[in-house]
Design an enzyme around this catalytic site. Structure first.
Site, PDB file in Angstrom:
ATOM      1  N   CYS A 154       0.813  -1.212   0.000  1.00  0.00           N
ATOM      2  CA  CYS A 154       0.000   0.000   0.000  1.00  0.00           C
ATOM      3  C   CYS A 154       0.847   1.263   0.000  1.00  0.00           C
ATOM      4  CB  CYS A 154      -0.926   0.011   1.196  1.00  0.00           C
ATOM      5  SG  CYS A 154      -2.120  -1.331   1.143  1.00  0.00           S
ATOM      6  N   CYS A 192      -2.815   8.948   6.625  1.00  0.00           N
ATOM      7  CA  CYS A 192      -1.481   8.858   7.252  1.00  0.00           C
ATOM      8  C   CYS A 192      -1.588   9.099   8.752  1.00  0.00           C
ATOM      9  CB  CYS A 192      -0.527   9.901   6.668  1.00  0.00           C
ATOM     10  SG  CYS A 192      -0.141   9.625   4.949  1.00  0.00           S
TER      11      CYS A 192
END
Ligand SMILES: Cc1ncc(COP(=O)(O)O)c(C=O)c1O
Lengths: 396, 145
Positions: B36, B105
């Site tokens: 990813c 994130c």
């Protein structure tokens, strides 16, 4: 900030001052509408006609085969959508393309699939080349169109276009090529390569943005995509971007005239960069074909790091480059091109594309050779993936 | 000069705090996967109920590195209880915002810290789930947590 090192010439290029000079009159005093009857308008008309002749000369096609557009994306959309609709009437609803096309082509094909067309995407080998055998096998009686890019924007691989053109001509299938990355960089011979339709875009060869062309072989009655006025012989409506068209032609002329001299010099710089990087950075690789490759393209993968952070650190040093990582593509997957050549996701995320132009100097290469290895090791030192690689653990 | 990220994000990205490995860590958590494009690994050293030291290693984009950095700064010296209250929202706020598609994130940072705390409890022979809760991680197919 240090000086700007622009090595992202596949994204766009610097407009040449000579090109801008040619354009300026049409952005200022010579603002007449090329469709107007009076001579003030006809001055603009004449400039466009001359530009058309220039394009025809350098791409070896006829002037009346050149249609100016708003750029590469429009040309691709026009060629593919309208050829599909034209041939659908003859019961042909199959299109052949490749897995590594630009999104202007791939998304257009997706849209056509939703309308009932069948699309075959040819795979590519580890270097990004299609197989001629695959192409031959994919052509069917109901194949309307083959659309295969001349040269890839990410990895720089150049397809065997002349061979593809020959096969398509023999089999009576239309052949379109997205030559946006090729025109002005490598020789392109529209007639000699048996191309039926070709897309190009001025800003990729030191011309202005927002202008391009679709070359359509005489005799192909490609319907219009943009309907309206009678410009471009009724094939592409809209008041012409006179300055842009003049700039396109001038940029093409300059690029083609110095091509013989520029290609070896760019290649020499690129090869020094490639050799230097592969030698100094462990676990790095070159993506794309080592031989059938655009002169200015170098595409690397560095294991254990991610491309966006690499680009940001390069930007800090004034270096403009590009990457195929998911973060930079704005999607969750890394570049479809890098996946198509068989790179695992983790390695595709760590890619770096450097695309040189004639502007780049040997000092630029020296700087890249100094800075890239530094940044790669800086990022690796904080990467848990690199830690695993060093320990010989599996990480994908 | 125009920038993609704010100055503050760039500051943390270019000068990340608490980066590296912690030799005497007693809790280590890793979230994400290379497929990813982002992995965060957090090392914590707990004394009593306090996180006395923390370090991270991150593979990922600029915002992944910046969020790791700021999150470790926000956690260092805090009690476990306080650390568990750290939300991804607080991390984003501390950074002065992130581009919309980079918010994940900050989720990674929050989850990596939780994973490190969970590991600490496991090493103590304590079931972490009632204390730390479920830890979200990338699933095999979907990269979008
Ligand atoms: C191969 C290819 N096709 C099409 C395009 C689109 O061209 P334009 O930016 O002129 O729409 C590009 C440029 O990004 C390209 O590289």
């Amino acid at each position: 900030m240090d000086r700007l090192i622009y090595v992202d010439n596949a994204a766009t290029t610097r407009i040449l001052p000579e090109v801008l000079d040619k354009m300026m009159p049409y952005l200022t005093e010579q603002y007449g509408n090329p469709s107007s009857l009076y001579s003030f308008g006809q001055n603009a008309r004449q400039a466009i006609d001359e530009a058309r002749d220039t394009v025809a000369k350098y791409l070896n096609c006829r002037s009346d085969e050149v249609f100016f557009t708003s750029g590469g994306s429009e040309s691709d959309n026009w060629a593919i959508r309208m050829a599909a609709h034209m041939l659908e009437k003859k019961g042909k609803k199959h299109i052949i393309s490749t897995a590594i096309e630009h999104h202007a082509v791939l998304h257009t094909l997706n849209a056509l699939e939703k309308q009932g067309f069948e699309v075959t995407l040819l795979p590519v080998n580890e270097y990004g080349l299609i197989s001629i055998e695959d192409l031959k096998n994919a052509i069917r009686d109901d194949t309307a169109l083959v659309t295969i890019m001349f040269a890839n924007n990410e990895i720089g691989t150049i397809q065997p276009v002349a061979e593809i053109g020959k096969i398509c001509r023999e089999r009576g299938v239309l052949f379109h090529t997205d030559a946006v990355q090729a025109v002005g960089h490598i020789p392109v011979d529209f007639s000699g390569m048996n191309i039926d339709m070709l897309s190009l875009s001025a800003h990729k060869f030191h011309g202005p943005k927002g202008v391009g062309a679709l070359i359509v072989r005489k005799g192909i009655r490609l319907p219009s995509l943009i309907e309206g006025g009678a410009q471009e012989k009724g094939r592409r409506a809209g008041t012409e971007n006179t300055a842009g068209i003049v700039g396109l032609a001038e940029a093409l002329k300059l690029s083609c005239e110095k091509m013989d001299e520029v290609i070896p010099s760019i290649k020499a710089k690129r090869d020094r960069l490639i050799e230097g990087i592969l030698k100094t950075v462990e676990r790095s690789r070159l993506n794309g074909d080592p031989v059938h490759r655009l002169p200015g393209n170098a595409n690397f993968s560095f294991e254990g790091i991610e491309g966006e952070s690499l680009l940001l650190l390069l930007d800090f040093k004034g270096i403009c480059a590009s990457s195929g990582s998911a973060c930079t593509s704005g999607s969750l997957d890394p570049s479809h091109v890098l996946l198509a050549i068989g790179l695992p996701h983790a390695i595709a995320h760590g890619s770096l594309r450097i695309t040189l132009s004639d502007d780049n100097t040997d000092e630029d290469i020296d700087l890249l050779l100094e800075v890239i290895p530094q940044i790669v090791s800086q990022l690796r030192s904080m990467s848990p993936v690199w830690e695993k690689i060093v320990k010989g653990e599996k990480y994908e | 000069m125009a920038q993609y990220y704010s100055d503050f994000v760039m500051e943390h990205f270019t000068n990340p705090r608490n980066v590296g490995e912690l030799e005497d860590a007693n809790g280590v958590g890793e979230i994400g996967n290379a497929k990813c494009g982002d992995i965060m690994k957090m090392y914590i050293k707990v004394e009593g109920d306090r996180i006395v030291d923390i370090k991270f290693k991150t593979f990922g984009c600029g915002s992944a590195i910046a969020t790791s950095s700021i999150a470790t700064e926000m956690i260092k010296g805090k009690t476990i209880e306080e650390a568990l209250k750290l939300t991804n929202k607080a991390v984003v706020e501390a950074l002065g915002g992130l581009p919309a598609h980079k918010i994940h994130c900050s989720v990674l940072a929050e989850q990596a810290i939780k994973a490190a705390i969970a590991d600490y409890y496991k090493r103590q022979g304590i079931d972490p789930t009632p204390i730390v809760g479920e830890i979200q991680d990338h699933h095999e197919e979907a990269c979008d947590i």
